[in-house]
Design a protein around this motif. Sequence first.
Motif, PDB file in Angstrom:
ATOM      1  N   ALA A 142       1.504  12.076 -11.812  1.00 18.49           N
ATOM      2  CA  ALA A 142       2.209  12.877 -10.819  1.00 18.49           C
ATOM      3  C   ALA A 142       1.979  12.324  -9.414  1.00 18.49           C
ATOM      4  O   ALA A 142       2.912  12.246  -8.600  1.00 18.49           O
ATOM      5  CB  ALA A 142       1.760  14.333 -10.905  1.00 18.49           C
ATOM      6  N   GLN A 143       0.754  11.912  -9.120  1.00 20.48           N
ATOM      7  CA  GLN A 143       0.462  11.392  -7.784  1.00 20.48           C
ATOM      8  C   GLN A 143       1.191  10.078  -7.532  1.00 20.48           C
ATOM      9  O   GLN A 143       1.645   9.814  -6.403  1.00 20.48           O
ATOM     10  CB  GLN A 143      -1.042  11.202  -7.610  1.00 20.48           C
ATOM     11  CG  GLN A 143      -1.448  10.926  -6.160  1.00 20.48           C
ATOM     12  CD  GLN A 143      -1.057  12.056  -5.228  1.00 20.48           C
ATOM     13  OE1 GLN A 143      -1.405  13.213  -5.475  1.00 20.48           O
ATOM     14  NE2 GLN A 143      -0.325  11.735  -4.168  1.00 20.48           N
ATOM     15  N   LEU A 144       1.319   9.245  -8.554  1.00 19.10           N
ATOM     16  CA  LEU A 144       2.081   8.004  -8.397  1.00 19.10           C
ATOM     17  C   LEU A 144       3.521   8.301  -8.013  1.00 19.10           C
ATOM     18  O   LEU A 144       4.118   7.603  -7.163  1.00 19.10           O
ATOM     19  CB  LEU A 144       2.052   7.191  -9.694  1.00 19.10           C
ATOM     20  CG  LEU A 144       0.734   6.524 -10.083  1.00 19.10           C
ATOM     21  CD1 LEU A 144       0.837   5.898 -11.465  1.00 19.10           C
ATOM     22  CD2 LEU A 144       0.328   5.470  -9.050  1.00 19.10           C
ATOM     23  N   ILE A 145       4.107   9.322  -8.619  1.00 16.99           N
ATOM     24  CA  ILE A 145       5.491   9.686  -8.307  1.00 16.99           C
ATOM     25  C   ILE A 145       5.592  10.291  -6.914  1.00 16.99           C
ATOM     26  O   ILE A 145       6.521   9.988  -6.147  1.00 16.99           O
ATOM     27  CB  ILE A 145       6.034  10.644  -9.379  1.00 16.99           C
ATOM     28  CG1 ILE A 145       6.174   9.896 -10.711  1.00 16.99           C
ATOM     29  CG2 ILE A 145       7.372  11.247  -8.959  1.00 16.99           C
ATOM     30  CD1 ILE A 145       6.613  10.753 -11.866  1.00 16.99           C
ATOM     31  N   ILE A 146       4.644  11.148  -6.561  1.00 13.05           N
ATOM     32  CA  ILE A 146       4.639  11.759  -5.224  1.00 13.05           C
ATOM     33  C   ILE A 146       4.560  10.681  -4.147  1.00 13.05           C
ATOM     34  O   ILE A 146       5.321  10.695  -3.162  1.00 13.05           O
ATOM     35  CB  ILE A 146       3.482  12.759  -5.107  1.00 13.05           C
ATOM     36  CG1 ILE A 146       3.762  13.992  -5.974  1.00 13.05           C
ATOM     37  CG2 ILE A 146       3.267  13.171  -3.644  1.00 13.05           C
ATOM     38  CD1 ILE A 146       2.562  14.890  -6.169  1.00 13.05           C
ATOM     39  N   ASP A 147       3.652   9.732  -4.323  1.00 11.52           N
ATOM     40  CA  ASP A 147       3.510   8.653  -3.342  1.00 11.52           C
ATOM     41  C   ASP A 147       4.794   7.822  -3.257  1.00 11.52           C
ATOM     42  O   ASP A 147       5.208   7.405  -2.158  1.00 11.52           O
ATOM     43  CB  ASP A 147       2.333   7.753  -3.708  1.00 11.52           C
ATOM     44  CG  ASP A 147       0.986   8.441  -3.535  1.00 11.52           C
ATOM     45  OD1 ASP A 147       0.936   9.503  -2.880  1.00 11.52           O
ATOM     46  OD2 ASP A 147      -0.013   7.919  -4.077  1.00 11.52           O
ATOM     47  N   LEU A 148       5.420   7.589  -4.403  1.00 12.97           N
ATOM     48  CA  LEU A 148       6.669   6.823  -4.419  1.00 12.97           C
ATOM     49  C   LEU A 148       7.752   7.520  -3.606  1.00 12.97           C
ATOM     50  O   LEU A 148       8.414   6.901  -2.754  1.00 12.97           O
ATOM     51  CB  LEU A 148       7.138   6.621  -5.865  1.00 12.97           C
ATOM     52  CG  LEU A 148       8.572   6.100  -6.038  1.00 12.97           C
ATOM     53  CD1 LEU A 148       8.726   4.721  -5.418  1.00 12.97           C
ATOM     54  CD2 LEU A 148       8.961   6.083  -7.510  1.00 12.97           C
ATOM     55  N   TYR A 149       7.955   8.820  -3.843  1.00  4.45           N
ATOM     56  CA  TYR A 149       9.046   9.513  -3.161  1.00  4.45           C
ATOM     57  C   TYR A 149       8.730   9.774  -1.696  1.00  4.45           C
ATOM     58  O   TYR A 149       9.653   9.816  -0.863  1.00  4.45           O
ATOM     59  CB  TYR A 149       9.426  10.792  -3.911  1.00  4.45           C
ATOM     60  CG  TYR A 149      10.342  10.483  -5.075  1.00  4.45           C
ATOM     61  CD1 TYR A 149      11.710  10.336  -4.889  1.00  4.45           C
ATOM     62  CD2 TYR A 149       9.825  10.276  -6.350  1.00  4.45           C
ATOM     63  CE1 TYR A 149      12.540  10.008  -5.932  1.00  4.45           C
ATOM     64  CE2 TYR A 149      10.654   9.953  -7.413  1.00  4.45           C
ATOM     65  CZ  TYR A 149      12.015   9.812  -7.195  1.00  4.45           C
ATOM     66  OH  TYR A 149      12.843   9.474  -8.246  1.00  4.45           O
ATOM     67  N   ASP A 150       7.480   9.917  -1.348  1.00  8.72           N
ATOM     68  CA  ASP A 150       7.133   9.984   0.070  1.00  8.72           C
ATOM     69  C   ASP A 150       7.559   8.689   0.769  1.00  8.72           C
ATOM     70  O   ASP A 150       8.122   8.707   1.876  1.00  8.72           O
ATOM     71  CB  ASP A 150       5.629  10.197   0.251  1.00  8.72           C
ATOM     72  CG  ASP A 150       5.201  11.650   0.087  1.00  8.72           C
ATOM     73  OD1 ASP A 150       6.073  12.552   0.179  1.00  8.72           O
ATOM     74  OD2 ASP A 150       3.997  11.881  -0.133  1.00  8.72           O
ATOM     75  N   THR A 151       7.294   7.562   0.112  1.00  7.01           N
ATOM     76  CA  THR A 151       7.667   6.265   0.682  1.00  7.01           C
ATOM     77  C   THR A 151       9.178   6.103   0.704  1.00  7.01           C
ATOM     78  O   THR A 151       9.759   5.586   1.672  1.00  7.01           O
ATOM     79  CB  THR A 151       7.013   5.126  -0.120  1.00  7.01           C
ATOM     80  OG1 THR A 151       5.614   5.367  -0.232  1.00  7.01           O
ATOM     81  CG2 THR A 151       7.224   3.778   0.556  1.00  7.01           C
ATOM     82  N   GLU A 191       0.836  -1.201   0.000  1.00  6.60           N
ATOM     83  CA  GLU A 191       0.000   0.000   0.000  1.00  6.60           C
ATOM     84  C   GLU A 191       0.872   1.253   0.000  1.00  6.60           C
ATOM     85  O   GLU A 191       2.018   1.246   0.466  1.00  6.60           O
ATOM     86  CB  GLU A 191      -0.922   0.036   1.221  1.00  6.60           C
ATOM     87  CG  GLU A 191      -0.204   0.088   2.554  1.00  6.60           C
ATOM     88  CD  GLU A 191      -1.154   0.164   3.736  1.00  6.60           C
ATOM     89  OE1 GLU A 191      -2.369   0.278   3.503  1.00  6.60           O
ATOM     90  OE2 GLU A 191      -0.673   0.117   4.879  1.00  6.60           O
ATOM     91  N   GLY A 192       0.341   2.315  -0.606  1.00  7.07           N
ATOM     92  CA  GLY A 192       0.889   3.645  -0.450  1.00  7.07           C
ATOM     93  C   GLY A 192       2.193   3.962  -1.142  1.00  7.07           C
ATOM     94  O   GLY A 192       2.762   5.028  -0.913  1.00  7.07           O
ATOM     95  N   SER A 193       2.696   3.087  -2.012  1.00 13.93           N
ATOM     96  CA  SER A 193       4.030   3.301  -2.574  1.00 13.93           C
ATOM     97  C   SER A 193       4.020   3.788  -4.021  1.00 13.93           C
ATOM     98  O   SER A 193       5.037   3.738  -4.712  1.00 13.93           O
ATOM     99  CB  SER A 193       4.868   2.020  -2.459  1.00 13.93           C
ATOM    100  OG  SER A 193       4.213   0.932  -3.094  1.00 13.93           O
ATOM    101  N   GLY A 194       2.868   4.252  -4.505  1.00 13.08           N
ATOM    102  CA  GLY A 194       2.822   4.864  -5.830  1.00 13.08           C
ATOM    103  C   GLY A 194       3.160   3.900  -6.944  1.00 13.08           C
ATOM    104  O   GLY A 194       2.580   2.810  -7.055  1.00 13.08           O
ATOM    105  N   ILE A 195       4.116   4.285  -7.784  1.00 15.11           N
ATOM    106  CA  ILE A 195       4.512   3.437  -8.913  1.00 15.11           C
ATOM    107  C   ILE A 195       4.943   2.055  -8.436  1.00 15.11           C
ATOM    108  O   ILE A 195       4.617   1.029  -9.058  1.00 15.11           O
ATOM    109  CB  ILE A 195       5.642   4.123  -9.712  1.00 15.11           C
ATOM    110  CG1 ILE A 195       5.085   5.337 -10.471  1.00 15.11           C
ATOM    111  CG2 ILE A 195       6.287   3.146 -10.676  1.00 15.11           C
ATOM    112  CD1 ILE A 195       6.146   6.184 -11.132  1.00 15.11           C
ATOM    113  N   THR A 196       5.669   2.006  -7.337  1.00 19.03           N
ATOM    114  CA  THR A 196       6.156   0.717  -6.850  1.00 19.03           C
ATOM    115  C   THR A 196       5.014  -0.218  -6.465  1.00 19.03           C
ATOM    116  O   THR A 196       5.142  -1.444  -6.567  1.00 19.03           O
ATOM    117  CB  THR A 196       7.110   0.939  -5.666  1.00 19.03           C
ATOM    118  OG1 THR A 196       8.238   1.687  -6.128  1.00 19.03           O
ATOM    119  CG2 THR A 196       7.607  -0.372  -5.094  1.00 19.03           C
ATOM    120  N   LEU A 197       3.886   0.324  -6.055  1.00 20.68           N
ATOM    121  CA  LEU A 197       2.732  -0.517  -5.731  1.00 20.68           C
ATOM    122  C   LEU A 197       2.267  -1.302  -6.955  1.00 20.68           C
ATOM    123  O   LEU A 197       1.783  -2.435  -6.836  1.00 20.68           O
ATOM    124  CB  LEU A 197       1.585   0.343  -5.195  1.00 20.68           C
ATOM    125  CG  LEU A 197       0.317  -0.413  -4.771  1.00 20.68           C
ATOM    126  CD1 LEU A 197       0.616  -1.413  -3.662  1.00 20.68           C
ATOM    127  CD2 LEU A 197      -0.757   0.576  -4.321  1.00 20.68           C
TER     128      LEU A 197
END
Length: 293
Positions: free
Chosen positions: A246-255, A115-121
């Motif tokens: 953009a949101q997928l990338i944001i979630d990825l870098y937050d993680t 969960e919550g990892s953007g592209i990596t999810l």
Amino acid sequence: MFVIFGASGKVGRVSAASLRNAGHAVRAVVRNEAQGEQLARMGCEIALADLTNPASVARAIEGADAVQILCPVPMGDAQPGSTMRRMIEVAADALRANPPPHVLALSDYGAELDEGSGITLLFHVLEKQLQAAVQNLTLLRAAEHMQNWARVIPVALATGKLPSLHHPLSKRFPTVAAQDVGQLAADLLPGEPRGIVSIEGLRRVAALDVARALSNASGREISAHEVPRNEWPAMLLRAGLGADHAQLIIDLYDTHNAGRIDVEEGVGERRFGTTEFAEVTASMLPDNAAVVN
């Protein structure tokens, strides 16, 4: 016959070339004929396929001794996450219906997170779908590709500032050269399935190291710039990404910045590439930007 999806990309092209150099028959799967021209000159059989089209994917894997599968995040798609999930479903269905002796899937560090990892999810989804679809599976998890920094090099050369979503700038993180991933995939594909195999470079880097390497390669003073978190959405939209991407990338870098995108310790095999970051940096510079000795 070794079937390589995404054979025109940085990883797939190296895999295809290495297998051909070793004397193997290779079917290079690409989206259009232009992408297949160089691969055809290597001696590859060319197959055109749309990863969202079940019939074309099924045709591409016919008669395969092994398949290297890649489900890329689609650029320019209004809903890239949904499209990639469709690609994953199509690939899993095709491989379930006609399973080859070995499937190697290109995945990412952090794919174990659910969960919550953007592209990596999306790579978590890929792994789970393929694990349910085929038995003879190798999951090749790669660290962040060094070549990803090419996207911001023009800005860095123009402004003297290298924008980074990695916070803080001193944080060291795993990276790997795309060609090392492609070579390892080619080495693994003719063998037995290996479960999870992870690869990163010999040395971890920080954004400060990336800026230093770029300065050395270009002969220009480049400093790393930590893009404030509240500026990420606008910056990514200005770069031409849609809101969903953009949101997928944001979630990825937050993680990533929370320290959760890394090798899964104690799971599977761990390998290391040999290409240094400085070598990749120099190769990414525009021809007129390199240091002239």
